[in-house]
Design an enzyme around this catalytic site. Structure first.
Site, PDB file in Angstrom:
ATOM      1  N   CYS A  25       0.850  -1.194   0.000  1.00 21.54           N
ATOM      2  CA  CYS A  25       0.000   0.000   0.000  1.00 21.54           C
ATOM      3  C   CYS A  25       0.893   1.254   0.000  1.00 21.54           C
ATOM      4  CB  CYS A  25      -0.894  -0.012   1.240  1.00 21.54           C
ATOM      5  SG  CYS A  25      -2.071   1.362   1.311  1.00 21.54           S
ATOM      6  N   ASP A  27       0.434   3.730   1.906  1.00 25.08           N
ATOM      7  CA  ASP A  27       0.397   4.306   3.255  1.00 25.08           C
ATOM      8  C   ASP A  27       1.810   4.573   3.787  1.00 25.08           C
ATOM      9  OD1 ASP A  27       0.183   4.439   6.221  1.00 25.08           O
ATOM     10  OD2 ASP A  27      -1.924   4.004   5.811  1.00 25.08           O
ATOM     11  N   ARG A  29       2.965   4.641   6.576  1.00 21.89           N
ATOM     12  CA  ARG A  29       3.380   3.886   7.766  1.00 21.89           C
ATOM     13  C   ARG A  29       3.800   2.455   7.442  1.00 21.89           C
ATOM     14  NH1 ARG A  29      -2.310   4.925  10.556  1.00 21.89           N
ATOM     15  NH2 ARG A  29      -2.852   4.355   8.416  1.00 21.89           N
ATOM     16  N   HIS A  81      -1.810  -3.971   5.389  1.00 19.98           N
ATOM     17  CA  HIS A  81      -1.620  -3.451   6.742  1.00 19.98           C
ATOM     18  C   HIS A  81      -2.968  -3.159   7.387  1.00 19.98           C
ATOM     19  CE1 HIS A  81      -2.568   0.873   5.915  1.00 19.98           C
ATOM     20  NE2 HIS A  81      -2.303   0.480   4.688  1.00 19.98           N
ATOM     21  N   CYS A  84      -6.140   0.183   7.029  1.00 16.18           N
ATOM     22  CA  CYS A  84      -5.856   0.650   5.667  1.00 16.18           C
ATOM     23  C   CYS A  84      -6.985   1.587   5.212  1.00 16.18           C
ATOM     24  CB  CYS A  84      -5.728  -0.541   4.716  1.00 16.18           C
ATOM     25  SG  CYS A  84      -5.373  -0.034   3.018  1.00 16.18           S
TER      26      CYS A  84
HETATM   27 ZN   LIG Z   1      -3.372   1.088   3.061  1.00 18.30          ZN
END
Ligand SMILES: [Zn+2]
Length: 168
Positions: A25, A27, A29, A81, A84
């Site tokens: 992803c 993201d 993090r 994760h 999400c």
């Molecule tokens: Zn995500």
């Protein structure tokens, strides 16, 4: 880096021989190298919202081909994760003209999830999404041609605890 290994970047400049192709992803993090502690050069990575494997996605197709046929990676990893935002947006029906074209793919991935088992924490949804993308890799024509002895592994990063869960 250069204090630990003065030759690190000159060796890096000579080329890459990553062991892993990772679908992750976007993201901020869940940076794959950071959360696994892998050095630069080990993870050839394709990222998009909610780590989707879409057969019609030309960017993914090219990345998968390059990873399997040129770099000859040893493993394909689908890295999802918890919490999400892409999975959440797709599952709660968020609509936005700039995102609908992509979220429709995420929604399609979640459609096969058994709603009767839905967990309010939605971790099961993210796990289901990863399992679905693992299957999508295995069904992808490029994988069918070039990667059939390369294991495809699903992982879910729990960003609240740092745990990386291996999904069967
Ligand atoms: Zn995500």
């Amino acid at each position: 880096m250069t204090k630990k290994d003065p030759q690190f970047f000159s060796k890096l400049g000579e080329g890459q021989t990553p062991s892993f192709f990772v679908v992750s992803c976007c993201d901020s993090r869940t940076c794959p190298s950071t959360i696994t502690g892998m050095p630069l050069g080990e993870m050839f990575t394709h990222r998009n919202i909610a780590n989707q494997v879409i057969e019609e996605d030309e960017s993914f197709r090219a990345s998968l081909h390059y990873a399997l046929d040129v770099l000859k990676v040893n493993y394909v990893i689908v890295l999802g994760h918890t919490r999400c935002g892409g999975v959440l947006a797709a599952s709660t029906g968020v609509q936005h003209e700039s995102m609908d074209g992509w979220l429709k793919h995420v929604r399609a991935s979640l459609e096969t999830f058994d709603q009767s088992k839905k967990d309010p924490e939605a971790i099961e949804l993210e796990e289901h999404n990863v399992r679905q993308q693992v299957q999508n890799v295995k069904n992808h024509p490029v994988y069918q041609r070039k990667g059939q002895d390369v294991p495809v592994i699903g992982l879910l990063f729990h960003l609240e605890s740092g745990e990386l869960k291996w999904l069967d």
